[in-house]
Scaffold this active site. Structure first.
Site, PDB file in Angstrom:
ATOM      1  N   HIS A 128       0.819  -1.229   0.000  1.00 62.30           N
ATOM      2  CA  HIS A 128       0.000   0.000   0.000  1.00 62.30           C
ATOM      3  C   HIS A 128       0.850   1.275   0.000  1.00 62.30           C
ATOM      4  O   HIS A 128       0.298   2.363  -0.224  1.00 62.30           O
ATOM      5  CB  HIS A 128      -0.925   0.028   1.224  1.00 62.30           C
ATOM      6  CG  HIS A 128      -1.944  -1.056   1.254  1.00 62.30           C
ATOM      7  ND1 HIS A 128      -2.815  -1.289   0.199  1.00 62.30           N
ATOM      8  CD2 HIS A 128      -2.245  -1.994   2.202  1.00 62.30           C
ATOM      9  CE1 HIS A 128      -3.597  -2.318   0.509  1.00 62.30           C
ATOM     10  NE2 HIS A 128      -3.268  -2.767   1.697  1.00 62.30           N
ATOM     11  N   ASP A 165      -2.438 -10.834  -2.115  1.00 57.42           N
ATOM     12  CA  ASP A 165      -2.985 -10.275  -0.872  1.00 57.42           C
ATOM     13  C   ASP A 165      -4.446  -9.900  -1.130  1.00 57.42           C
ATOM     14  O   ASP A 165      -4.806  -9.484  -2.226  1.00 57.42           O
ATOM     15  CB  ASP A 165      -2.179  -9.042  -0.473  1.00 57.42           C
ATOM     16  CG  ASP A 165      -2.570  -8.498   0.889  1.00 57.42           C
ATOM     17  OD1 ASP A 165      -1.816  -8.740   1.848  1.00 57.42           O
ATOM     18  OD2 ASP A 165      -3.619  -7.820   0.987  1.00 57.42           O
ATOM     19  N   ASP A 252      -4.183 -12.914   3.795  1.00 58.48           N
ATOM     20  CA  ASP A 252      -5.420 -12.416   4.394  1.00 58.48           C
ATOM     21  C   ASP A 252      -6.660 -12.744   3.559  1.00 58.48           C
ATOM     22  O   ASP A 252      -7.771 -12.358   3.925  1.00 58.48           O
ATOM     23  CB  ASP A 252      -5.337 -10.913   4.697  1.00 58.48           C
ATOM     24  CG  ASP A 252      -4.639 -10.116   3.622  1.00 58.48           C
ATOM     25  OD1 ASP A 252      -4.382 -10.681   2.531  1.00 58.48           O
ATOM     26  OD2 ASP A 252      -4.360  -8.926   3.849  1.00 58.48           O
TER      27      ASP A 252
END
Ligand SMILES: [Zn+2]
Length: 345
Positions: A128, A165, A252
């Site tokens: 990010h 992810d 995740d």
């Protein structure tokens, strides 16, 4: 078969020294369960690779010098907040430099032929982090700096970053949005944090067609992910012909993860790794580096990392996962968009 590959491992207790607030999901214990995994992982061909600190020059391949200076200025401070969920502690800057440098040492070892592939168990995560901004638990964009390193230091012409992810890697996408030499592929829950990652975002200018977003609705599982890989991502990747594959491996999307609504299992992550390793074998002399991003359920993180490591190591191969298309709308949308650029049936 990929028997007897040599797998480099980057892991270091210092990665626990980046402290987050009590109860924060991106916690030092994440690294703790991975240290435990590696202490008990006894297979041939596992080679430990020591990390180092990334240099200022390396960091500024991907980040504005003011972002690097700003993060450096947090060293020694008990806490600094970029936003509610992205904070630093006294040693976070050094740990972030060690995360980048750990990946770069792994890439050098793979390029030198000392190992065939590898896994960098680092934190904080990176995908990010933007050019000029820390966000989403991420301080420096580890994988983006890794791709720059392969381009600048090793002069590779085509690098593939595959990001599984559960969140879209906005920072990585932006780093290479105009760049046809670094292809970014992301599968992510949609809608979800950080809000970027539309299928229509395909890259810009010379980079058009080299950004492949696969937004998936919640509740997708192994078969949906593998269907996307087999029918869309694998053919595009093979046409791109990567010389190196970097995997932004968050765990995740696991069914037990508290931050997402996906249903991927350990076997699903292994199946995705297997597909990518087969591409790496055919196109990139096996060269493939897996980099930890998210993954917030400690047992799921440990077990999923082990499944992927077994694939890298080549001594325990995943069973085939039957494909499903519970997300047929998402599947068709991505396929129709990508058919403008690539031969995808
Ligand atoms: Zn994530």
């Amino acid at each position: 078969m990929n028997n007897f590959l040599k797998t480099g491992i980057v892991i270091d207790g210092r990665y626990q020294q980046h402290q987050t607030a009590p109860g924060h999901p991106e916690c030092p214990e994440r690294l703790g369960v991975l240290l435990e995994l590696m202490n008990n992982y006894k297979r041939d061909g596992i080679i430990k690779i020591d990390p180092r600190l990334a240099t200022q020059e390396e960091l500024t391949w991907n980040h504005h010098p003011d972002h690097v200076k700003g993060l450096a200025a947090t060293a020694g401070q008990d806490q600094f907040s970029y936003d509610l969920e992205t904070t630093t502690s006294a040693q976070s800057y050094e740990v972030a430099c060690l995360a980048v440098g750990g990946l770069l040492n792994l890439l050098d070892a793979i390029m030198a032929g000392e190992v065939d592939n590898g896994f960098a168990f680092v934190r904080p995560p990176g995908h990010h982090a933007e050019y000029d901004q820390a966000m989403g638990f991420c301080l420096f964009n580890n994988v983006a700096i890794g791709a720059h390193h392969l381009r600048v230091k090793h002069q590779l012409e085509r690098v593939l970053i595959l990001d599984w992810d559960v969140h879209h890697g906005n920072g990585t996408e932006h780093s290479f949005y105009d760049d046809p030499n670094v292809m970014y592929m992301s599968l992510h829950q949609w809608p979800h944090y950080p809000g970027t990652g539309a299928a229509e975002d395909v890259g810009r200018g010379d980079g058009a067609g080299f950004n492949v977003n696969v937004p998936l609705p919640a509740q997708c599982g192994d078969g949906d992910y593998v269907a996307m890989f087999q029918e869309i991502l694998d053919p595009i990747a093979r046409q791109f012909d990567p010389q190196f594959i970097l995997i932004s491996a968050g765990f995740d999307a696991h069914a037990n993860d508290p931050l997402s609504g996906m249903h991927v299992s350990e076997e699903g992550f292994a199946a995705m790794a297997r597909i990518l390793m087969n591409i790496a074998k055919d196109h990139a002399q096996h060269r493939c580096a897996v980099l930890l991003e998210g993954g917030y359920h400690l047992n799921a993180l440990q077990n999923s990392a082990k499944s992927v490591l077994d694939e890298l190591n080549g001594q325990h191969l995943a069973n085939p996962v039957p494909i499903t298309k519970s997300s047929i709308h998402a599947f068709h949308r991505v396929r129709d968009i990508q058919q403008k650029f690539w031969n995808v049936l």
